[in-house]
Design a protein around this motif. Structure first.
Motif, PDB file in Angstrom:
ATOM      1  N   LEU A   1       0.823  -1.212   0.000  1.00  0.00           N
ATOM      2  CA  LEU A   1       0.000   0.000   0.000  1.00  0.00           C
ATOM      3  C   LEU A   1       0.860   1.266   0.000  1.00  0.00           C
ATOM      4  CD1 LEU A   1      -2.649  -1.225   2.595  1.00  0.00           C
ATOM      5  CD2 LEU A   1      -3.072  -0.798   0.168  1.00  0.00           C
TER       6      LEU A   1
ATOM      7  N   PHE B   1     -12.753 -11.054  20.703  1.00  0.00           N
ATOM      8  CA  PHE B   1     -14.055 -10.734  20.130  1.00  0.00           C
ATOM      9  C   PHE B   1     -13.843 -10.166  18.745  1.00  0.00           C
ATOM     10  CE2 PHE B   1     -17.915  -8.231  19.437  1.00  0.00           C
ATOM     11  CZ  PHE B   1     -18.898  -9.112  19.872  1.00  0.00           C
TER      12      PHE B   1
ATOM     13  N   ARG C   1     -15.516 -10.427  14.327  1.00  0.00           N
ATOM     14  CA  ARG C   1     -16.671 -10.784  13.503  1.00  0.00           C
ATOM     15  C   ARG C   1     -16.361 -11.916  12.556  1.00  0.00           C
ATOM     16  NH1 ARG C   1     -18.869  -5.200  11.223  1.00  0.00           N
ATOM     17  NH2 ARG C   1     -20.512  -6.558  10.403  1.00  0.00           N
ATOM     18  N   ARG C   2     -15.108 -12.044  12.174  1.00  0.00           N
ATOM     19  CA  ARG C   2     -14.692 -13.178  11.353  1.00  0.00           C
ATOM     20  C   ARG C   2     -13.494 -13.813  12.035  1.00  0.00           C
ATOM     21  NH1 ARG C   2     -13.401 -10.698   5.598  1.00  0.00           N
ATOM     22  NH2 ARG C   2     -12.028  -9.552   6.999  1.00  0.00           N
ATOM     23  N   ALA C   3     -13.337 -15.115  11.847  1.00  0.00           N
ATOM     24  CA  ALA C   3     -12.270 -15.837  12.534  1.00  0.00           C
ATOM     25  C   ALA C   3     -10.894 -15.248  12.237  1.00  0.00           C
ATOM     26  CB  ALA C   3     -12.310 -17.306  12.136  1.00  0.00           C
ATOM     27  N   GLN C   4     -10.708 -14.739  11.003  1.00  0.00           N
ATOM     28  CA  GLN C   4      -9.366 -14.315  10.602  1.00  0.00           C
ATOM     29  C   GLN C   4      -9.017 -12.900  11.054  1.00  0.00           C
ATOM     30  OE1 GLN C   4      -9.286 -13.616   6.268  1.00  0.00           O
ATOM     31  NE2 GLN C   4     -11.484 -13.611   6.336  1.00  0.00           N
ATOM     32  N   ASP C   5      -9.975 -12.172  11.634  1.00  0.00           N
ATOM     33  CA  ASP C   5      -9.757 -10.754  11.878  1.00  0.00           C
ATOM     34  C   ASP C   5      -8.944 -10.468  13.130  1.00  0.00           C
ATOM     35  OD1 ASP C   5     -11.127  -9.871   9.643  1.00  0.00           O
ATOM     36  OD2 ASP C   5     -13.060  -9.899  10.676  1.00  0.00           O
ATOM     37  N   TRP C   6      -8.436  -9.244  13.185  1.00  0.00           N
ATOM     38  CA  TRP C   6      -7.901  -8.731  14.431  1.00  0.00           C
ATOM     39  C   TRP C   6      -9.039  -8.665  15.450  1.00  0.00           C
ATOM     40  CZ3 TRP C   6      -5.912  -6.465   9.862  1.00  0.00           C
ATOM     41  CH2 TRP C   6      -4.514  -6.528   9.735  1.00  0.00           C
TER      42      TRP C   6
ATOM     43  N   ASP D   1     -13.523   2.626  14.951  1.00  0.00           N
ATOM     44  CA  ASP D   1     -13.445   2.146  13.570  1.00  0.00           C
ATOM     45  C   ASP D   1     -14.808   1.619  13.160  1.00  0.00           C
ATOM     46  OD1 ASP D   1     -13.696  -0.410  14.708  1.00  0.00           O
ATOM     47  OD2 ASP D   1     -11.517  -0.697  14.756  1.00  0.00           O
ATOM     48  N   ASN D   2     -14.883   0.984  12.002  1.00  0.00           N
ATOM     49  CA  ASN D   2     -16.179   0.516  11.500  1.00  0.00           C
ATOM     50  C   ASN D   2     -16.866  -0.446  12.471  1.00  0.00           C
ATOM     51  OD1 ASN D   2     -15.609   1.897   9.181  1.00  0.00           O
ATOM     52  ND2 ASN D   2     -15.146   0.093   7.933  1.00  0.00           N
ATOM     53  N   ASN D   3     -16.067  -1.229  13.186  1.00  0.00           N
ATOM     54  CA  ASN D   3     -16.643  -2.268  14.030  1.00  0.00           C
ATOM     55  C   ASN D   3     -17.101  -1.769  15.385  1.00  0.00           C
ATOM     56  OD1 ASN D   3     -16.329  -4.496  12.269  1.00  0.00           O
ATOM     57  ND2 ASN D   3     -14.134  -4.487  12.708  1.00  0.00           N
ATOM     58  N   ALA D   4     -16.448  -0.739  15.903  1.00  0.00           N
ATOM     59  CA  ALA D   4     -16.744  -0.335  17.275  1.00  0.00           C
ATOM     60  C   ALA D   4     -16.319   1.101  17.511  1.00  0.00           C
ATOM     61  CB  ALA D   4     -16.008  -1.251  18.259  1.00  0.00           C
ATOM     62  N   ASP D   5     -17.175   1.836  18.209  1.00  0.00           N
ATOM     63  CA  ASP D   5     -16.755   3.153  18.673  1.00  0.00           C
ATOM     64  C   ASP D   5     -16.217   2.985  20.104  1.00  0.00           C
ATOM     65  OD1 ASP D   5     -18.967   2.959  20.342  1.00  0.00           O
ATOM     66  OD2 ASP D   5     -20.192   4.359  19.181  1.00  0.00           O
TER      67      ASP D   5
ATOM     68  N   TYR E   1     -18.625   1.483  22.799  1.00  0.00           N
ATOM     69  CA  TYR E   1     -18.901   0.048  22.653  1.00  0.00           C
ATOM     70  C   TYR E   1     -17.681  -0.768  23.060  1.00  0.00           C
ATOM     71  CZ  TYR E   1     -20.241  -4.379  20.462  1.00  0.00           C
ATOM     72  OH  TYR E   1     -20.535  -5.708  20.219  1.00  0.00           O
TER      73      TYR E   1
ATOM     74  N   LEU F   1     -17.495  -3.642  25.797  1.00  0.00           N
ATOM     75  CA  LEU F   1     -16.962  -4.976  25.503  1.00  0.00           C
ATOM     76  C   LEU F   1     -15.835  -5.369  26.441  1.00  0.00           C
ATOM     77  CD1 LEU F   1     -16.692  -5.261  21.592  1.00  0.00           C
ATOM     78  CD2 LEU F   1     -18.246  -6.515  23.115  1.00  0.00           C
TER      79      LEU F   1
ATOM     80  N   TRP G   1     -22.376  -9.149   7.661  1.00  0.00           N
ATOM     81  CA  TRP G   1     -20.983  -8.713   7.610  1.00  0.00           C
ATOM     82  C   TRP G   1     -20.678  -7.574   6.651  1.00  0.00           C
ATOM     83  CZ3 TRP G   1     -21.449 -14.366   7.155  1.00  0.00           C
ATOM     84  CH2 TRP G   1     -21.291 -15.012   8.394  1.00  0.00           C
TER      85      TRP G   1
ATOM     86  N   GLU H   1     -16.670 -18.919   8.665  1.00  0.00           N
ATOM     87  CA  GLU H   1     -17.952 -18.338   9.079  1.00  0.00           C
ATOM     88  C   GLU H   1     -19.147 -19.144   8.548  1.00  0.00           C
ATOM     89  OE1 GLU H   1     -15.131 -16.239  10.285  1.00  0.00           O
ATOM     90  OE2 GLU H   1     -15.291 -16.025   8.122  1.00  0.00           O
TER      91      GLU H   1
ATOM     92  N   MET I   1     -22.131  -4.313  17.259  1.00  0.00           N
ATOM     93  CA  MET I   1     -22.414  -2.989  17.822  1.00  0.00           C
ATOM     94  C   MET I   1     -23.826  -2.532  17.448  1.00  0.00           C
ATOM     95  SD  MET I   1     -20.205   0.563  17.721  1.00  0.00           S
ATOM     96  CE  MET I   1     -20.208   0.820  15.952  1.00  0.00           C
TER      97      MET I   1
ATOM     98  N   ARG J   1     -26.680  -1.859  20.233  1.00  0.00           N
ATOM     99  CA  ARG J   1     -27.308  -0.528  20.316  1.00  0.00           C
ATOM    100  C   ARG J   1     -28.825  -0.630  20.185  1.00  0.00           C
ATOM    101  NH1 ARG J   1     -22.712   2.860  19.395  1.00  0.00           N
ATOM    102  NH2 ARG J   1     -21.661   2.307  21.335  1.00  0.00           N
TER     103      ARG J   1
END
Lengths: 271, 794
Positions: free
Chosen positions: A43, A184, A186-191, A246-250, A253, A257, B696, B722, B780, B784
């Motif tokens: 990038l 925690f 949303r997908r297994a591969q994510d941070w 970020d997109n997943n959490a402010d 939240y 968590l 997603w 998933e 989230m 909410r």
């Protein structure tokens, strides 16, 4: 994406890597598994002029257990950590956390030292080493020195390593007390959106993606040491954090968590 | 043509045969665009606007020209004389539709982040990328229009010469007074508003283009990772003024499209123009980050659906009102995408009165266009979410409200209130089977137990029943919708002298398995081995006639053409065989690759013998031409209308808001199946893609029109981890529209699964007071919603 032009030199031992870093200075970057650096280069967010590839420095690879200490070479892959029977027995938290990084392809190439040196607050392994009270071994032109994990992460993607130092190894204590890693995402591969690592029944607690660095949750540790229950100890998990957005959490939240996950981790660890 | 339930007697159609395509794909033998070896080719890189809306006050390419390996660099002004016509929009849905000029390289203004403002040509991909950094563009940023509401307000008019951001309004209201009266008389009047977030198609292979010119005779070969080489050939000829007969378009192996490669893109026309200009091959391969902003996006609309029903929950009228986001420009078929759903907002329910209106607007975002399902997922989502709301209002179950409203089986062919004729359907058995597969009663009991026990892990069940219109399409119907092309498909079947078979198809596969299915259809009829049937496609020099692959059309239109061409070849072969056997052609039958005379088992000749006789032509009947070959172009009389019932089961942790899909069942009906394994694969993949919209995927834009999900770490395409095992079954209700009795299945899973999951999410949380949920139902967002409803343990 296409990275900018870059020089390349192989360093097949820690000493050779130190020498190469000494020669090329702060325009050089160490390349280990490349799982963080290469995407940044593609990038053009990272533009080192020289890559020092330590991928074949076999003296930096391996896991050994001596008494109550586990020594791990910095180039040991996540997959090797995950699948080491010795490590699973001696330090199950670290082996488990390694199994939660990315996906199998990432775990085969990514290295423990690379993950720690990258100092990403969203990475899993720094949290494990922090919770375990680990020690990092850095080697430079003047020899080796030890850095406590709590002193290692100095800022966002910044560590205590000097320009010409190579992170050569990591030491963690044998740790078989109650442990848990709550990741925690949303997908297994994510941070991790938020992660919480607990070692030794709550004696060590650390947080993932709750600030600019991997964080030790000192307030939670103190509460546990003072006899607080899991819910009460988790209530102070937010202390000292600066959660990102970020997109997943402010931030709000994430604060919610981290309390939930800390309580769950403490309960799972038997605190 | 008589339709029978099973027109296949060869024992091959209906088998779950492994795909012929896969060995080459799995071993890397298949060649995609980026695998093409083109010595001497120049690489193109595009300078893209970083601003969603900005005036271009100047473009300085001198820095790029100074980079080693850079051959040329052009601004939009530099290339302005190159284009004979703007990039095409082939679907002017209304006569007064507003369509802004759209050229491959923007001039004067950039209208979305990703709009090409300059181009660099270099001897290597690396040099081209380095050259990008040398181009300096003087931008004057303007306010960006990001939401459809802001667009509709005309606060900022994006294309000043159009005077408004509204592209068109398209109403379908056969009986306005009737609809109004029905709503006035209704016991239940449900009004729900839903938003379909923008989706990034993200096929495995991003786009790519390579153009090989022959400067001295004017020939030009365009390779593109496209779904539509045939349509592209026509459009490229018109846009660039290249003589069509000189242009050959080839789609090599194409790694998926999901609709996003059903387009004519700036980069395709640009590479052609640059190849012409430089006289050498020119190529461009899209990066994943580029793809996020420069390849069309899907969905993107706000929809309001109103249901009128009597006290029993029987629907009396449906009214749908859309506000659709076209993005910055109109791409190839974008205006028509909402219309592909316009006829289906009453779903598979028997409703006498119907009203639909769509207003489409421009925004400063990436253009939208067809994405798997194209209009029909949106319609199905609205009616299926609405039916759940109606069920709650009436006080009956989600299954019962549907059963009360299904179009009765005896009403088929069904004259729909929107003016379509649904070919065939039998809806209740599909729902019954899906409930059986999921264990409906046991799951409901489990849900009740959890609720009684006060569990914070909630179980939700969601039903989605659907009908869709696919198999695009009857040319006359497309004409009535102002579509710029026809909907036929072409096929040639050729029996070679050694009795091996070539099939030429105008359908263009990009992962569907056409080679496998087409050879099964032909082999089943001819009695040859499917491996002895070769399917040729995706090259306009080999397959000159075609309308390509989209809208679940390949089998019901292209496959039917192949079936008919095969019949024609058999008819001719029978004439020759009859001559050889000294029998009447009418008395012959072809079974197992052998012609025999009915009632005289000893009188037979193998097809191989007939094929060779047709080749040598030594002794053919009078008036019969040598060789066994037939060509058919089939224009169907109607769409096909596949249907089914899907049920999702989710668990939701009310503390974190995390949604876990734990079970899924589907019973689909696409009429007769050629290869059940491929049908199952289409349904599985479709379901996952639809679930992804529910849970997603979202192209997230900030208020400046910047995409905040432009890579696969931030844009959450689900992985195998998933996915869950799905319980799949089917019923078979053949279509009377085509002789094979088939219906499309490429989009059904995507159409059905999104509302099933969202209905399950809302069902799970209803005891907490939650009545709606935005997509995607991220942790989230869910948390909410729970908090906003005043509930939720912490």
């Amino acid at each position: 994406m296409i990275p900018a032009a870059v020089g390349y030199v192989r360093a097949d031992s820690a000493q050779a890597a130190v020498a190469a870093l000494g020669e090329h200075g702060d325009e050089a970057k160490l390349l280990a598994g490349g799982q963080s650096l290469i995407p940044l280069m593609r990038l053009r967010l990272a533009r080192p002029s020289m890559l020092v590839d330590v991928g074949r420095a076999d003296d930096l690879r391996g896991i050994s257990i001596d008494g109550d200490a586990v020594s791990i070479g910095a180039l040991t892959s996540h997959s090797d950590l995950e699948h080491s029977a010795d490590l699973v027995a001696a330090c199950p938290l670290l082996a488990h956390v390694a199994s939660q990084v990315g996906d199998p392809a990432v775990r085969h190439r990514g290295t423990l030292g690379g993950s720690l040196a990258h100092a990403d607050p969203a990475s899993d392994l720094p949290a494990a080493v922090l919770a375990l009270g680990g020690t990092l071994v850095a080697t430079g032109s003047g020899g080796s020195r030890e850095i406590a994990a709590t002193d290692f992460f100095t800022g966002f993607l910044e560590s205590a390593l000097a320009v010409d130092e190579v992170l050569t190894g990591v030491r963690v204590p044998v740790s078989t007390g109650g442990w848990s890693y709550q990741k925690f995402n949303r997908r297994a591969q994510d941070w991790a959106i938020v992660g919480v690592a607990v070692a030794e029944g709550g004696a060590g607690v650390s947080l993932v993606n709750m600030g600019s660095t991997p964080l030790r949750a000192s307030a939670v540790e103190a509460a546990v040491a003072g006899g607080a229950g899991a819910a009460d100890a988790a209530a102070v998990a937010v202390d000292g954090t600066e959660p990102p957005s970020d997109n997943n959490a402010d931030p709000a939240y994430r604060e919610h968590l981290v309390r939930v996950l800390t309580e769950r981790a403490l309960v799972a660890a038997g605190a | 043509m008589t339709v029978t339930d099973t027109p296949f007697a060869g024992g091959i159609v209906g088998e779950a045969r492994l795909r012929k395509e896969d060995p080459a794909l799995l071993t890397g033998e298949a060649k995609f665009i980026d695998d093409l070896d083109l010595p001497g080719a120049l690489w193109v890189a595009c300078v893209r606007s970083p601003h969603a809306h900005a005036r271009i006050d100047g473009v300085d390419t001198s820095g790029a020209l100074a980079v080693d390996g850079v051959v040329a660099a052009y601004s939009g002004e530099d290339l302005a004389d190159t284009w004979v016509a703007p990039l095409p929009c082939a679907w002017p849905v209304t006569d007064d539709m507003k369509n802004p000029s759209h050229f491959p390289v923007a001039q004067g203004k950039a209208n979305y982040a990703g709009d090409i403002v300059a181009v660099v040509v270099a001897t290597s991909r690396y040099a081209a990328a380095d050259g990008l950094e040398g181009v300096v563009v003087d931008y004057e940023p303007l306010d960006a229009v990001v939401s459809v509401e802001d667009a509709e307000s005309d606060r900022v008019v994006i294309h000043e010469d159009l005077g408004t951001n509204v592209s068109y309004e398209w109403p379908l209201i056969p009986d306005p007074e009737g609809v109004d009266a029905a709503f006035e008389a209704a016991t239940h009047h449900i009004t729900e508003t839903y938003v379909h977030q923008r989706l990034i198609p993200a096929p495995m292979e991003p786009r790519g283009v390579a153009v090989v010119p022959a400067p001295h005779n004017g020939d030009m070969t365009l390779y593109s990772s496209t779904q539509i080489p045939h349509v592209l050939k026509v459009m490229a000829a018109l846009t660039l003024g290249v003589p069509e007969q000189k242009l050959r378009v080839i789609a090599p192996s194409v790694g998926g499209g999901f609709g996003c490669k059903l387009n004519v893109y700036a980069e395709e026309i640009l590479c052609m123009a640059l190849a012409q200009r430089h006289g050498v091959p020119v190529r461009w391969t899209e990066s994943r980050t580029e793809a996020a902003g420069s390849t069309i996006q899907g969905r993107a609309q706000r929809q309001t659906i109103e249901l009128a029903a009597d006290a029993d929950g029987k629907l009396t009228a449906v009214r749908a009102t859309l506000l659709a986001d076209m993005g910055a420009y109109l791409q190839l078929v974008a205006p028509g995408v909402p219309l592909l759903g316009a006829f289906l907002y009453h779903g598979l329910y028997d409703v006498p009165l119907y009203a639909f209106t769509c207003k489409s607007v421009f925004t400063n975002l990436t253009p939208t266009d067809a994405y798997r399902g194209a209009g029909r997922p949106e319609a199905t989502y609205a009616i299926e979410r609405g039916m759940d709301a109606l069920a709650v209002a009436v006080g009956v179950g989600a299954d019962e409200i549907r059963s009360r409203n299904f179009i009765p089986t005896e009403k088929f062919p069904y004259d729909s209130p929107a003016g379509l004729v649904f070919d065939s359907g039998n809806y209740q058995p599909a729902l019954d089977r899906a409930k059986e597969l999921i264990g409906w009663d046991a799951r409901m009991a489990e849900q009740a137990e959890r609720r009684a026990a006060g569990s914070t892990t909630h179980l939700g069940l969601g039903i989605s029943t659907y009908v869709e219109m696919c198999g695009l399409a009857p040319s006359r119907v497309l004409a009535s919708l102002n579509y710029g092309a026809g909907g036929w498909e072409s096929a040639t079947v050729r029996i070679l002298p050694t009795c091996k078979v070539q099939v030429v198809t105008g359908a263009t596969p990009h992962g569907q398995g056409h080679e496998t299915c087409w050879s099964m259809i032909v082999a089943d009829r001819l009695g040859v081995d499917p491996d002895d049937v070769e399917v040729l496609h995706s090259d306009t020099a080999i397959s000159p006639l075609g309308m390509d692959t989209y809208g679940s059309r390949s089998l019901s239109v292209g496959g039917t053409a192949i079936w008919m061409a095969t019949e024609k070849v058999v008819e001719k072969a029978a004439t020759i065989a009859a001559h050889m056997l000294e029998a009447n052609p009418e008395d012959l039958e072809l079974m197992g690759g052998v012609f025999s005379v009915k009632g005289s088992p000893d009188a037979e000749v193998p097809l191989a013998g007939v094929a060779f006789a047709a080749f040598t032509a030594h002794d053919l009947p009078d008036g019969v031409e040598p060789n066994l070959q037939a060509q058919v172009t089939w224009d169907p009389p109607n769409f096909t209308f596949p249907f089914g019932a899907h049920i999702a089961v989710v668990e939701i942790d009310e503390v974190t808001g995390a949604v876990d899909l734990v079970d899924y069942a589907a019973c689909d009906d696409c009429g007769n199946q050629i290869n059940p394994m491929i049908v199952e694969g289409q349904i599985q993949g479709g379901i996952v893609q639809g679930v992804a919209q529910a849970l997603w995927e979202e192209a997230v834009y900030d208020e400046d029109g910047q995409c905040r999900s432009a890579n696969l770490a931030d844009y959450l395409v689900p992985s195998a981890a998933e996915c869950i095992d799905m319980k799949l079954d089917h019923t078979v209700t053949p279509s009377p529209t085509n002789p094979m009795g088939v219906k499309g299945i490429g989009e059904a899973g995507t159409i059905a699964s999104t509302p099933a999951v969202m209905n399950a999410v809302v069902d799970a949380l209803r005891p907490l007071g939650v009545t709606g949920m935005a997509m995607p139902a991220s942790p989230m967002t869910v948390r909410r919603a729970i908090e906003a409803a005043g509930g939720g343990a912490s």
